[in-house]
Write an enzyme that holds these catalytic residues in place. Structure first.
Site, PDB file in Angstrom:
ATOM      1  N   GLY A  33      21.170  -9.410 -21.806  1.00 22.10           N
ATOM      2  CA  GLY A  33      21.734  -8.000 -22.216  1.00 22.10           C
ATOM      3  C   GLY A  33      22.439  -7.306 -20.948  1.00 22.10           C
ATOM      4  O   GLY A  33      23.523  -7.015 -20.793  1.00 22.10           O
ATOM      5  N   HIS A  34      21.672  -7.184 -19.894  1.00 24.42           N
ATOM      6  CA  HIS A  34      22.060  -6.649 -18.390  1.00 24.42           C
ATOM      7  C   HIS A  34      23.369  -7.478 -17.964  1.00 24.42           C
ATOM      8  O   HIS A  34      24.423  -6.849 -17.606  1.00 24.42           O
ATOM      9  CB  HIS A  34      21.190  -6.667 -17.477  1.00 24.42           C
ATOM     10  CG  HIS A  34      19.738  -5.855 -17.830  1.00 24.42           C
ATOM     11  ND1 HIS A  34      18.664  -6.392 -18.048  1.00 24.42           N
ATOM     12  CD2 HIS A  34      19.575  -4.349 -17.812  1.00 24.42           C
ATOM     13  CE1 HIS A  34      17.747  -5.493 -18.369  1.00 24.42           C
ATOM     14  NE2 HIS A  34      18.276  -4.370 -18.443  1.00 24.42           N
ATOM     15  N   LYS A 145      22.856  -1.156 -27.006  1.00 23.28           N
ATOM     16  CA  LYS A 145      21.367  -1.072 -27.376  1.00 23.28           C
ATOM     17  C   LYS A 145      20.772   0.215 -27.433  1.00 23.28           C
ATOM     18  O   LYS A 145      19.812   0.434 -28.148  1.00 23.28           O
ATOM     19  CB  LYS A 145      20.895  -2.258 -26.559  1.00 23.28           C
ATOM     20  CG  LYS A 145      19.253  -1.979 -26.195  1.00 23.28           C
ATOM     21  CD  LYS A 145      18.384  -2.793 -27.308  1.00 23.28           C
ATOM     22  CE  LYS A 145      17.138  -2.917 -27.039  1.00 23.28           C
ATOM     23  NZ  LYS A 145      16.387  -1.629 -26.610  1.00 23.28           N
ATOM     24  N   GLN A 149      21.722   6.821 -25.603  1.00 28.02           N
ATOM     25  CA  GLN A 149      21.699   7.187 -24.202  1.00 28.02           C
ATOM     26  C   GLN A 149      23.246   7.102 -23.915  1.00 28.02           C
ATOM     27  O   GLN A 149      23.685   8.071 -23.242  1.00 28.02           O
ATOM     28  CB  GLN A 149      21.040   5.940 -23.623  1.00 28.02           C
ATOM     29  CG  GLN A 149      21.484   5.820 -21.818  1.00 28.02           C
ATOM     30  CD  GLN A 149      20.481   5.038 -21.415  1.00 28.02           C
ATOM     31  OE1 GLN A 149      19.415   5.111 -20.990  1.00 28.02           O
ATOM     32  NE2 GLN A 149      20.838   3.794 -20.925  1.00 28.02           N
ATOM     33  N   SER A 181      15.444  -7.155 -24.284  1.00 28.78           N
ATOM     34  CA  SER A 181      14.779  -5.844 -23.819  1.00 28.78           C
ATOM     35  C   SER A 181      13.878  -6.391 -22.723  1.00 28.78           C
ATOM     36  O   SER A 181      13.149  -7.161 -23.042  1.00 28.78           O
ATOM     37  CB  SER A 181      14.297  -4.911 -24.908  1.00 28.78           C
ATOM     38  OG  SER A 181      13.316  -4.052 -24.363  1.00 28.78           O
TER      39      SER A 181
HETATM   40  P1  AMP Z   1      17.531  -0.789 -18.752  1.00 35.34           P
HETATM   41  O1  AMP Z   1      17.323  -1.645 -17.657  1.00 35.34           O
HETATM   42  O2  AMP Z   1      16.766  -1.024 -20.030  1.00 35.34           O
HETATM   43  O3  AMP Z   1      17.678   0.765 -18.388  1.00 35.34           O
HETATM   44  O4  AMP Z   1      19.008  -1.055 -19.336  1.00 35.34           O
HETATM   45  C1  AMP Z   1      20.368  -1.148 -18.342  1.00 35.34           C
HETATM   46  C2  AMP Z   1      21.469  -1.270 -19.180  1.00 35.34           C
HETATM   47  O5  AMP Z   1      21.348  -2.251 -19.919  1.00 35.34           O
HETATM   48  C3  AMP Z   1      21.317  -0.047 -20.295  1.00 35.34           C
HETATM   49  O6  AMP Z   1      22.952   0.384 -20.453  1.00 35.34           O
HETATM   50  C4  AMP Z   1      21.009  -0.586 -21.522  1.00 35.34           C
HETATM   51  O7  AMP Z   1      21.764  -0.207 -22.643  1.00 35.34           O
HETATM   52  C5  AMP Z   1      21.501  -2.113 -21.361  1.00 35.34           C
HETATM   53  N1  AMP Z   1      21.087  -3.234 -22.053  1.00 35.34           N
HETATM   54  C6  AMP Z   1      19.639  -3.471 -22.338  1.00 35.34           C
HETATM   55  N2  AMP Z   1      19.411  -4.244 -23.175  1.00 35.34           N
HETATM   56  C7  AMP Z   1      20.628  -4.611 -23.578  1.00 35.34           C
HETATM   57  C8  AMP Z   1      20.985  -5.750 -24.547  1.00 35.34           C
HETATM   58  N3  AMP Z   1      20.224  -6.323 -25.484  1.00 35.34           N
HETATM   59  N4  AMP Z   1      22.476  -5.964 -25.039  1.00 35.34           N
HETATM   60  C9  AMP Z   1      23.157  -4.972 -24.161  1.00 35.34           C
HETATM   61  N5  AMP Z   1      22.937  -4.024 -23.128  1.00 35.34           N
HETATM   62  C10 AMP Z   1      21.690  -3.967 -23.138  1.00 35.34           C
END
Ligand code: AMP
Length: 276
Positions: A33-34, A145, A149, A181
């Site tokens: 995802g990231h 996701k 936010q 996630s």
């Molecule tokens: P985080 O590390 O959880 O703060 O996420 C960092 C970025 O990655 C944020 O913009 C999230 O929305 C995005 N992100 C997290 N999981 C996913 C996913 N499964 N698909 C797309 N983007 C994601």
């Protein structure tokens, strides 16, 4: 790829960078995802900056700040082929002892995640505003996701006249539909299977809407009944809301945001889809 830990070093590198800078803020423990955000930034900009910072300000006192998964070495190996600069500040670098300033978006943060996680979005907007000031990106990439936010950040950028474009990227999912996630690592085998119920509930909502159901309450109820069949699942909220205001709706008028927070065992998961 250059790894920097201080704000000063990050600023110096930014000043030496020619052309547009694409920026992906993360809390690390990276997954596909990231990486989809980083790839998009790579396609659209000659320079890509990724930050890794588990932001203490966006966790509540009873939340998982301490146990949040961290593995910087693995993260750096994943970023290496795609990234020019990785910014990994310490807590002290971002919030020195005398730190006392906050960025807050009202309205949009009163509902959904904001209603059940008081202070969460204040922590998010504060750190993202700081990161935008430090990295000075032309484009910043966020995942659908975390639908609320990205809506809140877009509002902050607009209201505070921040000079950058916010790009929303689609949710990347596992084969059974579970949204990727970092928190999925908390799930044991049985819970991991149970967690697919979130996506099944979203698909049910989509099917009902496409079949012509207009009553949002009826859709919420069917989703609730589906999720409750899963003994590991505890619903925190199920929402069918206007995709712009994020306010709950009674009568379906597209586009709508269908979103939810569900606990699987002790792990709190969120997911959503936009029906257009
Ligand atoms: P985080 O590390 O959880 O703060 O996420 C960092 C970025 O990655 C944020 O913009 C999230 O929305 C995005 N992100 C997290 N999981 C996913 C996913 N499964 N698909 C797309 N983007 C994601």
């Amino acid at each position: 790829m250059i790894v920097v830990k201080t704000i000063e070093e990050m600023r110096e590198l930014r000043e030496e960078t020619a052309g547009s800078v694409g920026f992906v803020p993360t809390m690390g423990y990276l997954h596909e995802g990231h990486l989809s955000l980083v790839k998009k930034a790579r396609e659209e900009n000659p320079a890509v900056v990724v930050s890794i910072f588990v932001n203490p300000m966006q966790f509540g006192p009873r939340e998982d700040f301490k146990s949040y998964p961290r593995d910087t070495r693995r993260d750096l190996a994943m970023l290496e082929p795609l990234t020019d600069i990785v910014f990994i500040p310490s807590d002290k670098e971002m919030y020195p002892k005398d730190y006392d300033s906050w960025v807050e978006v009202k309205g949009l943060t009163d509902v959904l995640e904001g209603a059940v996680r008081p202070g969460h979005f204040r922590g998010v907007t504060t750190v993202v505003a700081k990161l935008f000031n430090i990295v000075a990106p032309d484009k910043a990439y966020f995942g659908q996701k975390d639908a609320q936010q990205v809506a809140v950040i877009k509002k902050m950028v607009k209201d505070l006249n921040m000079n950058l474009e916010v790009v929303t990227c689609p949710t990347v999912r596992e084969k059974d539909g579970l949204a990727m996630s970092s928190r999925n690592t908390y799930l044991n085998g049985e819970q991991r299977k149970a967690a697919a119920v979130l996506y099944r509930a979203l698909m049910l909502a989509q099917e009902l809407v496409f079949r012509g159901e207009k009553d949002a309450g009826a859709i919420r109820l069917e989703m609730k009944e589906l999720i409750e069949k899963e003994p590991q699942a505890n619903i925190e909220y199920i929402s069918i809301a206007d995709n712009e205001t994020l306010k709950e709706i009674h009568h379906i008028k597209l586009p709508v945001l269908v979103s939810m927070a569900v606990k699987i065992g002790k792990t709190r998961l969120i997911d959503n889809i936009v029906l257009e």
